[in-house]
Design an enzyme around this catalytic site. Structure first.
Site, PDB file in Angstrom:
ATOM      1  N   PHE A 150      -9.681  49.031  18.486  1.00 42.72           N
ATOM      2  CA  PHE A 150      -9.576  50.403  17.966  1.00 42.72           C
ATOM      3  C   PHE A 150      -8.202  50.663  17.368  1.00 42.72           C
ATOM      4  O   PHE A 150      -8.078  51.309  16.323  1.00 42.72           O
ATOM      5  CB  PHE A 150      -9.902  51.435  19.050  1.00 42.72           C
ATOM      6  N   TYR A 151      -7.172  50.161  18.044  1.00 41.24           N
ATOM      7  CA  TYR A 151      -5.824  50.303  17.496  1.00 41.24           C
ATOM      8  C   TYR A 151      -5.779  49.656  16.114  1.00 41.24           C
ATOM      9  O   TYR A 151      -5.324  50.244  15.135  1.00 41.24           O
ATOM     10  CB  TYR A 151      -4.823  49.635  18.441  1.00 41.24           C
ATOM     11  N   SER A 152      -6.309  48.433  16.047  1.00 39.62           N
ATOM     12  CA  SER A 152      -6.330  47.692  14.795  1.00 39.62           C
ATOM     13  C   SER A 152      -7.106  48.446  13.715  1.00 39.62           C
ATOM     14  O   SER A 152      -6.670  48.559  12.570  1.00 39.62           O
ATOM     15  CB  SER A 152      -6.949  46.324  15.055  1.00 39.62           C
ATOM     16  N   SER A 154      -7.594  51.608  13.475  1.00 38.78           N
ATOM     17  CA  SER A 154      -6.827  52.769  12.994  1.00 38.78           C
ATOM     18  C   SER A 154      -5.727  52.300  12.035  1.00 38.78           C
ATOM     19  O   SER A 154      -5.439  52.978  11.046  1.00 38.78           O
ATOM     20  CB  SER A 154      -6.228  53.551  14.164  1.00 38.78           C
ATOM     21  N   LYS A 155      -5.140  51.143  12.294  1.00 41.11           N
ATOM     22  CA  LYS A 155      -4.067  50.657  11.421  1.00 41.11           C
ATOM     23  C   LYS A 155      -4.607  50.050  10.121  1.00 41.11           C
ATOM     24  O   LYS A 155      -3.957  50.121   9.080  1.00 41.11           O
ATOM     25  CB  LYS A 155      -3.178  49.660  12.170  1.00 41.11           C
TER      26      LYS A 155
END
Lengths: 274, 278
Positions: A150-152, A154-155
């Site tokens: 999820f972090y990825s 978003s980035k």
């Protein structure tokens, strides 16, 4: 001539704090956002620093805080979208509230700050400045490691927003670039490593013991946030800055992996968990 | 027992073509539709079951999955196809619109994955091959101006595909992205009526470009049946390509992606002058 000003979101720690200090040393006026009332000591005493209180998820609060910049009358020559969170967890089990928060802060927060500050950037451009937007992305914006999906995600979205906004603002002379750090000696992952619910009591629970050592290793092998601050300064001031700056140790390796076929990437990025 | 596939968004475009294709190949197909009507051609097919849900509504998704479970069907594939395409400058697109872009294309996809995964794990445990196919886009590889928010959502889908595949590798569930370029479907036409973000602002010179832009994309587009064929292969090949770009002159897009960003900027600016997206 009034002092040119820069807005940085999320200056309470990490890259935001180091960048704020760096730009103050370089004689900018710095507006820095914090969520609570806690302004770091290093900043609060500085005469060229103005704290703004807002959470990037709160459009109304951003807009109210920007009144201060509008009233001060300094030309806003740069916006650094730094505020971000990093939420680990398997896609299958991460709670909806958590994955939404990941995008609320890193994506919608960034869009809201861009939309609300762009009138000020256009005004600075009309006064002869070359305003810039610098989005703080991540190596995870070009490669996706498991359990940080999820972090990825978003980035990845931030990378697209950077490219698209730059292409849309090209005719108006406002440049938009991304600075993508690898692991950095900052608390972003430590803040996230307490969130272990998504790994508990399910088919991913064998990963629990690996989370803490991983966070520690990432911080140890991380780059000094000052290097990121230097890249941000270059992005703000170089006549033609790089549109994408990856800042990490063994940068060549990340670049090589991102160009490999996906199945090879799979093997490389899952090695740690086998 | 027939193998079953769940496809979201089967009322038109790629979803409809894929549902027809998989029915033709002998699969049982569960297809989600938002409105009551559904697709008559599909409705008549004995191996098709319409599920009524909007991917933004987790409760409704759950009820749809329950239906598959109640049928005792073996779910071997999920095709995340439901999507919207919102255009407009980042500076002026309304909050409601950019949120909708992510609500459908990102959160919707995640919710369907989370709800369908238990059934996919069951099929896998019973010895069957289980797959998730996410419909990406060339806009998940490259960002064209004025479809930036759409691109951001599709970039997010590429990361979700890669991450989920890597997380499910130990379980033997494969996750693949099929990314079409322009397709002869109504997705952009549906978005075309929303021109508010271009009106009475510094981007209003773009307004007269939107029509030609959409028409060129549809004219150059590939037929949805071709995308359906690629989806079928992603579901059934022994070792499918995990990221397939389905596009005329797809090599240009692949090459462009390897070029420096400032070069890409010039390419898109030039295309814009010619009223083309890619």
């Amino acid at each position: 001539m009034p002092t040119p000003a820069i807005l940085i979101t999320g200056v309470s720690s990490g890259i935001g704090l180091v960048t704020a200090l760096d730009l103050l040393r370089r004689d900018y006026h710095v507006y820095g956002s914090v969520r609570g009332t806690e302004v770091p000591e290093e900043l609060s005493g500085h005469s060229n620093f103005t704290p703004l209180t807002f959470d990037v998820r709160d459009r109304e609060a951003i807009n109210v805080a920007l009144d201060r910049i509008r009233e001060d009358g300094r030309p806003l020559v740069g916006v650094i979208n730094n505020a971000g969170v990093a939420i680990p967890g398997p896609v299958e089990t991460l709670a909806e509230a958590e994955y939404r928060r990941q995008f609320e802060v890193n994506v919608f927060g960034l869009i809201a700050v861009c939309q609300l500050t762009l009138p000020l950037l256009h005004a600075a451009r009309d006064q002869g400045y070359s305003p810039r937007i610098v989005n703080i992305s991540s190596v995870s914006g070009s490669l996706t490691a498991p359990y940080m999906t999820f972090y990825s995600s978003s980035k990845f979205a931030v990378e697209a927003l950077t490219d698209g906004l730059r292409r849309e603002l090209l005719p108006f002379g406002i440049d938009v670039v991304s600075v993508a750090p690898g692991p950095t000696k900052t608390p972003i992952w430590r803040k996230g490593s307490e969130l272990t619910d998504a790994f508990e009591g399910n088919r991913y629970s064998h990963l629990l013991p690996q989370l803490e050592p991983y966070t520690q290793a990432a911080e140890r092998g991380g780059v000094d946030p000052q290097l990121v601050a230097d890249a941000i300064h270059a992005a703000l001031t170089d006549p033609k800055p790089s549109a994408y700056a990856l800042i990490m140790n063994k940068r060549w390796l990340a670049r090589a992996v991102s160009k490999m076929p996906k199945r090879w990437q799979d093997r490389f990025l899952t090695k740690r968990y086998r | 027992m027939q193998d079953s596939i769940l496809i979201t968004g089967v009322s038109s475009g790629i979803g409809l073509a894929t549902a027809k294709d998989l029915l033709h190949r002998g699969f049982r197909v569960y297809g989600s539709v938002r409105r009551g009507a559904g697709e008559t051609q599909l409705r008549e097919h004995p191996a098709f079951t319409a599920l009524q849900f909007d991917v933004r509504d987790r409760e409704a998704i759950r009820a749809g999955i329950q239906r598959i479970r109640d049928d005792g069907a073996r779910l071997v594939g999920l095709v995340n196809n439901a999507g919207v395409a919102i255009s407009g400058p980042v500076e002026t697109v309304s909050e409601e619109e950019y949120r909708r872009q992510f609500e459908v294309n990102v959160y919707g996809l995640v919710a369907v994955c989370q709800e369908a995964l238990p059934l996919l794990h069951e099929a896998r445990e019973a010895g069957f091959r289980a797959r998730i196919v996410n419909i990406g886009s060339v806009s998940g590889y490259l960002t064209s101006p004025f479809t930036t928010i759409y691109s951001a959502s599709k970039f997010a889908v590429e990361a979700l595909t890669d991450g989920l595949r890597r997380e499910l590798l130990p379980f033997g569930i494969d996750v693949i992205s099929v990314a079409p370029g322009p397709v002869k479907t109504p997705i952009w036409r549906k978005g075309r009526e929303q021109t508010a973000a271009f009106e009475n602002n510094r981007y209003s010179n773009m307004l007269n470009k939107l029509g030609p832009y959409t028409e060129a994309a549809e004219a150059d587009g590939v037929a949805p049946e071709i995308v359906a064929e690629v989806i079928y292969r992603a579901l059934t090949d022994e070792r499918p390509d995990p990221a397939v770009l389905v596009m005329k002159k797809g090599w240009i897009a692949k090459l462009l992606r390897l070029t420096p960003k400032r070069f890409q900027d010039k390419f898109f600016t030039k295309r814009l002058a010619e009223n083309r997206r890619y």
